[in-house]
Design an enzyme around this catalytic site. Structure first.
Site, PDB file in Angstrom:
ATOM      1  N   ASN A   9      33.950  83.931  92.267  1.00  0.00           N
ATOM      2  CA  ASN A   9      35.266  84.338  92.263  1.00  0.00           C
ATOM      3  C   ASN A   9      36.362  83.812  93.629  1.00  0.00           C
ATOM      4  O   ASN A   9      36.075  84.214  94.347  1.00  0.00           O
ATOM      5  CB  ASN A   9      35.689  85.411  91.889  1.00  0.00           C
ATOM      6  CG  ASN A   9      37.833  84.606  91.865  1.00  0.00           C
ATOM      7  OD1 ASN A   9      38.126  83.707  91.782  1.00  0.00           O
ATOM      8  ND2 ASN A   9      38.656  85.532  92.079  1.00  0.00           N
ATOM      9  N   LYS A  11      38.413  82.453  94.824  1.00  0.00           N
ATOM     10  CA  LYS A  11      40.101  81.792  95.275  1.00  0.00           C
ATOM     11  C   LYS A  11      40.857  80.954  95.426  1.00  0.00           C
ATOM     12  O   LYS A  11      39.792  79.834  95.485  1.00  0.00           O
ATOM     13  CB  LYS A  11      40.018  83.249  95.634  1.00  0.00           C
ATOM     14  CG  LYS A  11      40.089  84.756  95.246  1.00  0.00           C
ATOM     15  CD  LYS A  11      39.997  85.970  95.490  1.00  0.00           C
ATOM     16  CE  LYS A  11      39.567  87.476  94.566  1.00  0.00           C
ATOM     17  NZ  LYS A  11      40.409  88.362  95.729  1.00  0.00           N
ATOM     18  N   HIS A  94      43.892  87.945  86.251  1.00  0.00           N
ATOM     19  CA  HIS A  94      43.304  88.435  87.733  1.00  0.00           C
ATOM     20  C   HIS A  94      44.622  89.090  88.123  1.00  0.00           C
ATOM     21  O   HIS A  94      45.830  88.513  87.985  1.00  0.00           O
ATOM     22  CB  HIS A  94      42.704  86.640  88.510  1.00  0.00           C
ATOM     23  CG  HIS A  94      41.820  87.600  89.450  1.00  0.00           C
ATOM     24  ND1 HIS A  94      42.781  88.514  91.196  1.00  0.00           N
ATOM     25  CD2 HIS A  94      40.552  88.159  90.162  1.00  0.00           C
ATOM     26  CE1 HIS A  94      41.579  88.841  91.792  1.00  0.00           C
ATOM     27  NE2 HIS A  94      40.721  88.926  91.500  1.00  0.00           N
ATOM     28  N   GLU A  96      45.001  89.326  91.401  1.00  0.00           N
ATOM     29  CA  GLU A  96      47.192  88.519  92.380  1.00  0.00           C
ATOM     30  C   GLU A  96      47.458  87.344  90.938  1.00  0.00           C
ATOM     31  O   GLU A  96      48.383  87.133  91.330  1.00  0.00           O
ATOM     32  CB  GLU A  96      45.148  87.666  92.539  1.00  0.00           C
ATOM     33  CG  GLU A  96      45.031  88.466  94.657  1.00  0.00           C
ATOM     34  CD  GLU A  96      43.290  88.106  94.394  1.00  0.00           C
ATOM     35  OE1 GLU A  96      43.041  86.763  94.391  1.00  0.00           O
ATOM     36  OE2 GLU A  96      42.779  88.699  94.525  1.00  0.00           O
ATOM     37  N   GLU A 166      38.634  95.428  87.278  1.00  0.00           N
ATOM     38  CA  GLU A 166      38.700  94.964  88.849  1.00  0.00           C
ATOM     39  C   GLU A 166      39.862  96.224  89.384  1.00  0.00           C
ATOM     40  O   GLU A 166      41.197  95.855  89.138  1.00  0.00           O
ATOM     41  CB  GLU A 166      39.077  93.952  89.318  1.00  0.00           C
ATOM     42  CG  GLU A 166      37.840  93.089  88.728  1.00  0.00           C
ATOM     43  CD  GLU A 166      38.172  92.018  89.358  1.00  0.00           C
ATOM     44  OE1 GLU A 166      37.213  91.429  90.239  1.00  0.00           O
ATOM     45  OE2 GLU A 166      39.393  91.139  89.642  1.00  0.00           O
ATOM     46  N   GLY A 172      39.170  93.368  98.132  1.00  0.00           N
ATOM     47  CA  GLY A 172      39.666  92.400  99.222  1.00  0.00           C
ATOM     48  C   GLY A 172      39.678  93.702 100.562  1.00  0.00           C
ATOM     49  O   GLY A 172      40.023  92.878 101.251  1.00  0.00           O
ATOM     50  N   SER A 212      34.902  94.401  95.976  1.00  0.00           N
ATOM     51  CA  SER A 212      34.724  94.510  97.411  1.00  0.00           C
ATOM     52  C   SER A 212      32.923  95.196  96.903  1.00  0.00           C
ATOM     53  O   SER A 212      32.556  95.196  97.122  1.00  0.00           O
ATOM     54  CB  SER A 212      34.783  95.687  98.375  1.00  0.00           C
ATOM     55  OG  SER A 212      35.717  94.903  98.923  1.00  0.00           O
TER      56      SER A 212
HETATM   57  P1  PGA Z   1      36.318  90.850  96.179  1.00  0.00           P
HETATM   58  O1  PGA Z   1      37.026  90.407  95.450  1.00  0.00           O
HETATM   59  O2  PGA Z   1      35.059  90.388  96.001  1.00  0.00           O
HETATM   60  O3  PGA Z   1      37.354  90.200  97.534  1.00  0.00           O
HETATM   61  O4  PGA Z   1      37.109  92.484  96.700  1.00  0.00           O
HETATM   62  C1  PGA Z   1      37.033  90.518  93.777  1.00  0.00           C
HETATM   63  C2  PGA Z   1      37.902  89.796  92.528  1.00  0.00           C
HETATM   64  O5  PGA Z   1      39.358  89.463  92.891  1.00  0.00           O
HETATM   65  O6  PGA Z   1      37.111  89.305  91.757  1.00  0.00           O
END
Ligand code: PGA
Length: 248
Positions: A9, A11, A94, A96, A166, A172, A212
């Site tokens: 992903n 983003k 997601h 976010e 998640e 992140g 992560s």
């Molecule tokens: P990350 O994000 O691997 O940077 O923690 C995962 C995601 O949001 O799908």
């Protein structure tokens, strides 16, 4: 048999030019993986990425879409457009999108129905916040997300649904859920899929872990019986690192 899926992903990262460069390098690095590998660039890079993956096994997904086919919805992207481009996957719900753009389970439910209507494979994201985990309500939160997002889906063929667990506190932050915790919540999600859908689907639907994921922790996560793959954010932007994850 649930074929492992490793999805990147990206983003809001990578210009179309940067995206093409990454794909061209990635293609040569993942030839020996047993997993299905997908990348999810921004909308404006989709077209270039689709051309760049031609002739490889790489799959392409979008990061979001609207639930309506067309109309006066300025700035939105229709499932019809994604299908017309031959986009295979779409990430929906997601954290976010939920956190910064106010997406609700009810809206995500409509988007899922639209994805199934247009034969785009949805990657439905669910997960608890740190506050919710500390309050001890992780399972209630996940149950509500799964039940509301997947309400009234019986008319669709749901075999192609992918779910991603998640935990918001792991995204992140560099803080990965332990493999045991991730496995436990994913087993719970599978149980919910059995209740909301049926047993056969619950055994066939792939459930990924996200938060992560790195080359240093992918192996132990993939060794867990319930974890069928990973949704990778930050680490998917580095081609060497993502290739190592894809070839765990
Ligand atoms: P990350 O994000 O691997 O940077 O923690 C995962 C995601 O949001 O799908």
């Amino acid at each position: 048999m649930r074929v492992p899926l490793i999805a990147g992903n990206w983003k809001m990262n990578k210009t179309p030019q940067e995206a093409i460069q990454l794909i061209n390098e990635l293609k040569g690095l993942i030839q020996n993986t047993a997993a299905e590998v997908a990348v999810c660039p921004t909308f404006v890079a989709l077209s270039d990425v689709l051309k760049a993956v031609e002739g490889s096994s790489l799959k392409v997904g979008a990061q979001n879409m609207y639930h309506q086919d067309k109309g006066a919805f300025t700035g939105e992207i229709s499932p019809v457009f994604l299908k017309a481009m031959n986009i295979e996957y779409v990430i929906l719900g997601h954290s976010e999108r939920r956190q910064y753009f106010g997406e609700t389970n009810e809206e995500i439910n409509k988007k899922l129905a639209a994805a199934f209507t247009h034969n785009i494979k949805p990657i439905l994201c669910v997960g608890e916040t740190l506050e919710q985990r500390e309050q001890g309500i992780t399972f209630e939160v996940i149950k509500e997300q799964v039940q509301k997002c997947l309400a009234n889906m019986h008319q669709f063929d749901l075999e192609e649904l992918v779910v991603a667990y998640e935990p918001v506190w792991a995204i992140g932050t560099g803080r990965t859920a332990t493999k045991e915790d991730a496995n436990e919540v994913i087993a719970f999600i599978r149980q919910q899929l059995k209740e909301v859908l049926n047993e056969k689907l619950s055994l066939n639907i792939r459930i990924l872990y996200g938060g992560s994921v790195k080359s240093s922790n992918i192996r132990e996560l993939m060794d867990m019986p319930e974890i069928d793959g990973a949704l990778v954010g930050g680490a998917s932007l580095d081609v060497q690192e993502f290739a190592k994850i894809a070839c765990y």
